[in-house]
Design an enzyme around this catalytic site. Sequence first.
Site, PDB file in Angstrom:
ATOM      1  N   TYR A 220      11.520   8.054   1.440  1.00 63.46           N
ATOM      2  CA  TYR A 220      10.944   8.114   2.788  1.00 63.46           C
ATOM      3  C   TYR A 220      11.259   9.469   3.431  1.00 63.46           C
ATOM      4  CZ  TYR A 220      10.113   6.468   7.630  1.00 63.46           C
ATOM      5  OH  TYR A 220       9.668   6.291   8.921  1.00 63.46           O
TER       6      TYR A 220
ATOM      7  N   ASP B 192      -6.444   1.361   7.119  1.00 63.02           N
ATOM      8  CA  ASP B 192      -5.184   0.728   6.683  1.00 63.02           C
ATOM      9  C   ASP B 192      -5.433   0.003   5.361  1.00 63.02           C
ATOM     10  OD1 ASP B 192      -2.530  -0.105   8.681  1.00 63.02           O
ATOM     11  OD2 ASP B 192      -2.678  -1.028   6.697  1.00 63.02           O
ATOM     12  N   ASN B 193      -4.400  -0.096   4.525  1.00 59.05           N
ATOM     13  CA  ASN B 193      -4.544  -0.895   3.301  1.00 59.05           C
ATOM     14  C   ASN B 193      -3.712  -2.177   3.367  1.00 59.05           C
ATOM     15  OD1 ASN B 193      -1.971   0.030   2.973  1.00 59.05           O
ATOM     16  ND2 ASN B 193      -2.244   0.794   0.889  1.00 59.05           N
TER      17      ASN B 193
ATOM     18  N   TYR C 240      -0.813  23.921   6.792  1.00 58.06           N
ATOM     19  CA  TYR C 240      -2.222  23.857   7.217  1.00 58.06           C
ATOM     20  C   TYR C 240      -2.421  24.550   8.562  1.00 58.06           C
ATOM     21  CZ  TYR C 240      -4.569  21.178   3.593  1.00 58.06           C
ATOM     22  OH  TYR C 240      -5.163  20.810   2.413  1.00 58.06           O
TER      23      TYR C 240
ATOM     24  N   LYS D 141       3.700   8.615  -1.919  1.00 62.26           N
ATOM     25  CA  LYS D 141       2.278   8.985  -1.941  1.00 62.26           C
ATOM     26  C   LYS D 141       1.677   8.990  -0.530  1.00 62.26           C
ATOM     27  CE  LYS D 141      -0.287   7.413  -5.471  1.00 62.26           C
ATOM     28  NZ  LYS D 141      -0.791   6.422  -6.459  1.00 62.26           N
TER      29      LYS D 141
ATOM     30  N   ASP E 173      -6.733   3.080   1.161  1.00 65.45           N
ATOM     31  CA  ASP E 173      -5.409   3.643   0.876  1.00 65.45           C
ATOM     32  C   ASP E 173      -5.476   5.154   1.110  1.00 65.45           C
ATOM     33  OD1 ASP E 173      -3.162   4.780  -0.350  1.00 65.45           O
ATOM     34  OD2 ASP E 173      -3.055   3.208  -1.867  1.00 65.45           O
TER      35      ASP E 173
HETATM   36  P1  NAD Z   1       4.302  -0.474  10.064  1.00 67.01           P
HETATM   37  O1  NAD Z   1       4.743  -0.844   8.687  1.00 67.01           O
HETATM   38  O2  NAD Z   1       4.132  -1.556  11.064  1.00 67.01           O
HETATM   39  O3  NAD Z   1       2.938   0.341  10.009  1.00 67.01           O
HETATM   40  C1  NAD Z   1       2.570   1.173   8.949  1.00 67.01           C
HETATM   41  C2  NAD Z   1       1.110   0.889   8.610  1.00 67.01           C
HETATM   42  O4  NAD Z   1       0.680   1.807   7.587  1.00 67.01           O
HETATM   43  C3  NAD Z   1       0.898  -0.521   8.053  1.00 67.01           C
HETATM   44  O5  NAD Z   1      -0.173  -1.150   8.702  1.00 67.01           O
HETATM   45  C4  NAD Z   1       0.601  -0.291   6.579  1.00 67.01           C
HETATM   46  O6  NAD Z   1      -0.200  -1.291   6.014  1.00 67.01           O
HETATM   47  C5  NAD Z   1      -0.069   1.075   6.616  1.00 67.01           C
HETATM   48  N1  NAD Z   1       0.007   1.809   5.354  1.00 67.01           N
HETATM   49  C6  NAD Z   1       1.110   2.095   4.622  1.00 67.01           C
HETATM   50  N2  NAD Z   1       0.784   2.795   3.515  1.00 67.01           N
HETATM   51  C7  NAD Z   1      -0.586   2.962   3.556  1.00 67.01           C
HETATM   52  C8  NAD Z   1      -1.533   3.598   2.718  1.00 67.01           C
HETATM   53  N3  NAD Z   1      -1.150   4.205   1.571  1.00 67.01           N
HETATM   54  N4  NAD Z   1      -2.842   3.586   3.077  1.00 67.01           N
HETATM   55  C9  NAD Z   1      -3.241   2.986   4.228  1.00 67.01           C
HETATM   56  N5  NAD Z   1      -2.391   2.348   5.055  1.00 67.01           N
HETATM   57  C10 NAD Z   1      -1.074   2.339   4.731  1.00 67.01           C
HETATM   58  O7  NAD Z   1       5.362   0.622  10.595  1.00 67.01           O
HETATM   59  P2  NAD Z   1       5.439   1.358  12.001  1.00 67.01           P
HETATM   60  O8  NAD Z   1       6.782   1.128  12.556  1.00 67.01           O
HETATM   61  O9  NAD Z   1       4.249   1.066  12.827  1.00 67.01           O
HETATM   62  O10 NAD Z   1       5.403   2.885  11.537  1.00 67.01           O
HETATM   63  C11 NAD Z   1       4.219   3.659  11.674  1.00 67.01           C
HETATM   64  C12 NAD Z   1       4.549   5.120  11.408  1.00 67.01           C
HETATM   65  O11 NAD Z   1       5.541   5.580  12.318  1.00 67.01           O
HETATM   66  C13 NAD Z   1       5.101   5.375  10.003  1.00 67.01           C
HETATM   67  O12 NAD Z   1       4.563   6.583   9.512  1.00 67.01           O
HETATM   68  C14 NAD Z   1       6.599   5.518  10.234  1.00 67.01           C
HETATM   69  O13 NAD Z   1       7.180   6.357   9.283  1.00 67.01           O
HETATM   70  C15 NAD Z   1       6.632   6.134  11.624  1.00 67.01           C
HETATM   71  N6  NAD Z   1       7.909   5.843  12.317  1.00 67.01           N
HETATM   72  C16 NAD Z   1       8.137   4.621  12.896  1.00 67.01           C
HETATM   73  C17 NAD Z   1       9.367   4.394  13.512  1.00 67.01           C
HETATM   74  C18 NAD Z   1       9.683   3.103  14.226  1.00 67.01           C
HETATM   75  O14 NAD Z   1      10.787   2.972  14.756  1.00 67.01           O
HETATM   76  N7  NAD Z   1       8.781   2.144  14.324  1.00 67.01           N
HETATM   77  C19 NAD Z   1      10.362   5.386  13.514  1.00 67.01           C
HETATM   78  C20 NAD Z   1      10.085   6.585  12.876  1.00 67.01           C
HETATM   79  C21 NAD Z   1       8.842   6.823  12.295  1.00 67.01           C
END
Ligand code: NAD
Length: 319
Positions: free
Chosen positions: A150, A31-32, A164, A96, A56
Amino acid sequence: MRILITGAAGFLGSHLCDRLLADGHEVVGLDNFVTGSRENIAHLMGNGKFTFYRHDVSNYIFVPGKVDAVLHFASPASPNPQSPTAYFNLPIQTMKAGALGTHNTLGVAKAYHARFLLASTSEIYGDPLVHPQTESYAGNVDPVGPRAVYDEAKRFAESLTMAYHRQHGVDTRIVRIFNTYGPRMDLEDGRALPNMLKQALLGQPLTVYGDGQQTRSFCYVDDLIEGIVRLLMSDEHLPVNIGNPDEMTLVQFAEAINKITGNKAGITFVTDARSARDPQRRQPDITRARTILGWEPKFDLDAGLRKTIPYFKQKLGLI
Ligand code: NAD
Ligand code: UDP
């Protein structure tokens, strides 16, 4: 298995770490911290089966040792422009993470002959013209609209995952996640549940955007994680919706929160630029999840809120 989880310090990523460790696996978290928090994984730091790297995912990923599965969850996920961590305010990072991050994580899976699971989203359906949304519906997304960074990144991520799978034979999975809530959500990320539950616990009126007649279906996190683990352990390569089909208007959602918290401050309707572009209806058709995974949600909104409230109270210093 030794499982790499990107976005491990986020809401869903940290719950996945907990669940997979509890199931006896080894977890490598990445995580970043762009939207996640160290606190979400602090309890895992002494665990000999958990390793963490601050990295990242948009940059080349090297993981020492073998990897048996890769779960790509890293991405900003809140659509609320009022929050600094929303994807509106991190547009290039979001594209990205979905594009380069998916390429890099698929590269890891290919190199290690590992299973790969992509966290996709109901947002790939955009403002849907088919209701409820089945996996065969291709969606209604404006490629230059406010949510495009997004939605299109996730659509690209799904296409690359299938590429893939088809070209390199990578053993891939795609989960289309619908609105999910629970402990460890960021109280400030602007999504509906953190905004409204925080307001309710502080005795404030709940902000409902637009006329509140738009619908969503809210899934409790434990249900979602169970569905994801079942998908990971299955051999299904095509996308599977995971979410709670209990559709409600945002007014009904706000009323349920006010009722369970005993908040007497009611609702305030807020109209901003976002309301005009808000997807109007959203409900997962979970027939595929039921049939292929034998999965369906167990928590209704009341039960899920009861499990979420103590976390919010603690964060707000109320207990
Ligand atoms: P969140 O923001 O709590 O978690 C996302 C995590 O990814 C964070 O810890 C963030 O720091 C990390 N992150 C972001 N960009 C990064 C990068 N470039 N490199 C490394 N780490 C990075 O959000 P969440 O709700 O836990 O969502 C997690 C995943 O689930 C996401 O991909 C989101 O699109 C997907 N999602 C969530 C929901 C929901 O309702 N919670 C719905 C649809 C999809
Ligand atoms: N919403 C709201 N008040 C808030 C935050 C969100 O009425 O304080 C609405 C938002 O307009 C949307 C729904 O709640 O219709 C879900 O918003 P969220 O940000 O959780 O995610 P989305 O489903 O839009 O991706």
